[in-house]
Design an enzyme around this catalytic site. Structure first.
Site, PDB file in Angstrom:
ATOM      1  CE  LYS A   1      72.172 -38.217 -64.136  1.00 24.33           C
ATOM      2  NZ  LYS A   1      72.959 -37.502 -65.157  1.00 24.33           N
TER       3      LYS A   1
ATOM      4  CD  GLU B   1      73.083 -44.815 -55.475  1.00 24.41           C
ATOM      5  OE1 GLU B   1      72.555 -43.905 -54.782  1.00 24.41           O
ATOM      6  OE2 GLU B   1      73.801 -44.587 -56.459  1.00 24.41           O
TER       7      GLU B   1
ATOM      8  CG  HIS C   1      65.930 -32.836 -57.241  1.00 25.11           C
ATOM      9  ND1 HIS C   1      66.807 -33.468 -56.379  1.00 25.11           N
ATOM     10  CD2 HIS C   1      64.743 -33.452 -57.095  1.00 25.11           C
ATOM     11  CE1 HIS C   1      66.173 -34.450 -55.772  1.00 25.11           C
ATOM     12  NE2 HIS C   1      64.912 -34.463 -56.184  1.00 25.11           N
TER      13      HIS C   1
ATOM     14  NE  ARG D   1      75.227 -27.596 -66.348  1.00 27.52           N
ATOM     15  CZ  ARG D   1      74.848 -28.698 -65.703  1.00 27.52           C
ATOM     16  NH1 ARG D   1      75.095 -29.876 -66.247  1.00 27.52           N
ATOM     17  NH2 ARG D   1      74.268 -28.646 -64.522  1.00 27.52           N
TER      18      ARG D   1
END
Ligand code: MV4
Length: 674
Positions: free
Chosen positions: A116, A200, A235, A292
């Site tokens: 990430k 963040e 999620h 993907r």
């Protein structure tokens, strides 16, 4: 173009890929585990290779076995689908080593997006907007805290080794910072073995909007517009749509161009998805890039008219992109609902079992069902419990949403608990219809989506009870008429009925609760199905009911409210389908393996209401203990009633086709010791 490809996956995506390959005239090889030896994808493929035991780590995740299968069958390329090996750089490399084309991005792209923080560094250099924050190597508390103070609270601490929502912690004020950082680092170290943090600005109502990108090996890159995937639970995406609502052409172009830049920054080839957080003020920020084909790609196919798997095969075979950006247009609106075998009322516990009934909405060019299972298949514990993806299209969001709700209400699934009611409630909820949606949608609208089952249940129980009574009566009529017994009162089509009250007692179970339902049948002088009244009592609540059944549809009038429902009965499992979902019940039958001997006069009495199906003995017969005497049917179940001991049949009071009341004396019986 390849003449044969191997699909290194299972379930709906394997079937979906095989479908496109067949349309392109490309031969297909499936791979399967023990649990999938009779699976749909195996039957659809031209060839199939067994690769190991059911657990994925012993089969679908074994790259060497997959490659060996490709070499054995002469497959020139491998399509990984999603999940499993689809983002495994080592597998991608092994394909290349074995001169097998990996239908996906170059291994460098997979590796670049694997971390990430590395992904964020690449995107920052490419001027792709990132959420304001700090993701540097200096992990000292002061540096991270200064970044948090500078951007202002609330902030979000994220483990760089984390993903999918794992290892995130909100910090709402400066005073909470130190405790929050310590906790986030502890969790990251225990979960990922790496407590590197990034911080963040915390967006409190973001939407998840992702852009479908496609790049060929000739430096062409296009975006096939966006998907809104904000409706997620822990999620996991639940319902996705394309295009995103409240999306201006300008914002769409900005996000699309930004996604293309992201892809080009890593030399991307093939299908990819760039995920953004879209803030309430229209600003958007790179979240991550998936290398993907995504589960939700069909909604993009429905609005663009493109087959993305066909694009994948063509690009992997070295062709140029089938369309230019200018040739791509949005037409209409599409939704995808993920239908799962899971119990939405029990924390979405995965459900397993046999799909004893799997009736789908009628498919059309506007209703698409991508599935890897058929009626009779088992939903096993080994894999993701997805039953199907229901994808619908229409010319507007409003019409597409109505089509989605209707299609969901037409699904009939028995044998496993599904999330269809949950999906229906969500799709028909006011906030969803009115586009009041962000990533907190399900939590914010919990009461709308998870209805209070108790009250709804009480409304449905009388219908199930009435259906069982009426279908049992109907059965009796049929068997009586077939008995050709001119004396049987049931023999005549407009049979009159004994003008007396008649009570049935049923026990119905729902989940772990049992309900005793008393049904008092009030006969009218010329009783016909819909004229007969039934007084149904449950938990001291009374329902005045009338009803008629036709096949598995029941038309009911309950306390003056007329409605209809579909009911399916599988042994003593009963499912009642309403527009807003399905209610599953179990009919608890009394133990009637043995007749009760009526000690007043040695007779054998029936333990419940039912229909005499067959009489196996006659007056004067000598019978042995446990010898079958008569067969009764009650509520769709046949019961063989046996002799309680050695003895003699003195008289028989009923014959095949007769309806029998609970407690009625069936036959006179005497034992030798009487
Ligand atoms: C965020 C955020 C709010 N602010 N970052 C969740 C997992 C990963 N994809 C990133 N996620 C989020 N990052 C900032 N600065 C909210 C989420 C988030 C979320 C994002 C997309 C889809 C669903 C989500 C559910 C919860 C939180």
């Amino acid at each position: 173009m390849f003449n044969k490809i191997l699909i290194a996956n299972r379930g709906e995506i394997a079937c979906r890929i095989i479908n496109t390959a067949k349309q392109m005239g490309v031969l297909t090889v499936a791979v399967y585990s023990d649990a999938d030896k009779d699976a749909l994808h195996v039957h659809m493929a031209d060839e199939a290779i067994y690769i190991g035991p059911s657990p994925s780590r012993e089969s679908y995740l074994l790259g060497d076995k997959v490659i060996a299968a490709a070499l054995k069958t002469g497959a020139q390329a491998i399509h990984p689908g999603y999940g499993f090996l689809s983002e495994n750089a080592g597998f991608c490399r092994a394909c290349t080593t074995n001169n097998i084309t990996f239908i996906g991005p170059p291994v460098a792209a997979i590796e670049a997006m694997g971390s990430k923080s590395a992904a964020k560094n690449i995107m920052e250099k490419a001027n792709v907007p990132l959420v304001p924050g700090y993701h540097g190597d200096d992990q000292s508390r002061d540096i991270i805290k200064k970044a948090a103070d500078d951007m202002g609270y609330p902030v979000l601490l994220k483990a760089t080794a984390g993903g999918g929502g794992k290892g995130m912690r909100q910090v709402w004020s400066e005073s909470e910072f130190d405790e929050g950082l310590a906790a986030a680092k502890r969790e990251a170290m225990s979960s990922f073995g790496d407590d590197t943090m990034l911080v963040e600005k915390y967006l409190t109502q973001p939407r998840h909007v992702e852009i479908q990108v496609f790049c060929d090996n000739h430096q062409h890159a296009v975006y096939l517009f966006e998907r809104d995937c904000s409706v997620q639970r822990r999620h996991q995406k639940v319902i996705e749509e394309a295009p995103a609502f409240k999306m201006s052409a300008k914002l769409r172009a900005q996000m699309g161009e930004s996604a293309i830049k992201s892809a080009q920054a890593i030399g991307y080839q093939g299908a990819g998805t760039v995920e953004f957080l879209l803030d309430v003020d229209g600003s958007f920020y790179f979240m991550e890039m998936n290398t993907r084909l995504q589960v939700e790609h069909p909604v993009t196919e429905m609005i663009s008219g493109q087959d993305l798997v066909e694009w994948q095969l063509r690009v992997a075979a070295g062709e140029v992109l089938p369309k230019t950006q200018e040739q791509l247009v949005i037409n209409g609106h599409a939704f995808e609902a993920r239908i799962y075998a899971e119990d939405a009322n029990n924390d979405f516990l995965p459900a397993t079992g046999k799909l004893s009934l799997l009736q789908t909405p009628i498919e059309s060019e506007h209703v698409r069902i991508d599935t890897g299972v058929r009626q009779g298949d088992e939903v096993s514990v080994y894999y993701d419990p997805m039953i199907a993806k229901l994808i619908v299209w229409d010319e507007s969001r409003e019409k597409a949403l109505k089509r989605l709700a209707k299609a969901l209400s037409e699904y009939r699934i028995n044998g496993v608990t599904t999330n269809i009611d949950f999906l229906y409630n969500l799709a028909t909820s006011k906030p969803f219809i009115e586009e009041d949606i962000d990533t907190g949608f399900i939590e914010k609208n919990h009461s709308l989506i998870f209805h209070d089952g108790a009250q709804e249940l009480l409304n449905e129980l009388p219908i199930v009870a009435l259906y069982l009574i009426l279908s049992n009566e109907k059965k009796a009529h049929i068997s009586a008429a077939q008995s050709n017994d001119p004396h049987s009162p049931w023999h005549h089509p407009n049979a009159w009925r004994l003008n007396e009250a008649h009570t049935h007692v049923l026990v119905l179970a729902h989940n772990d609760d049992e309900y005793t339902v008393t049904v008092e049948q009030l006969f009218q002088s010329q009783g016909q199905g819909s004229d007969v009244n039934y007084l149904i009592n449950i938990d001291n609540k009374q329902f005045d009911c009338q009803g008629t059944i036709s096949n598995n549809i029941i038309l009911v009038n309950i306390n003056g409210h007329r409605s209809q429902a579909t009911i399916s009965v599988d042994e003593n499992n009963i499912s009642l389908y309403r527009e807003n979902g399905v209610f599953n019940f179990t009919h608890i039958l009394p133990d009637c393996g043995q007749l009760d001997i009526d000690d007043k006069h040695g007779g054998l009495t029936a333990p419940m209401n039912g229909t005499m199906v067959s009489v196996l003995i006659k007056a004067g017969d000598f019978v042995k203990k446990n010898q079958p005497l008569v067969i009764m049917e009650a509520m769709k179940m046949e019961h063989t009633i046996k002799a309680p001991s050695d003895g003699t049949i003195d008289e028989v009071f009923f014959q095949a086709g007769d309806m029998v009341d609970g407690g009625a004396e069936l036959l006179a019986f005497s034992t030798d010791d009487e």
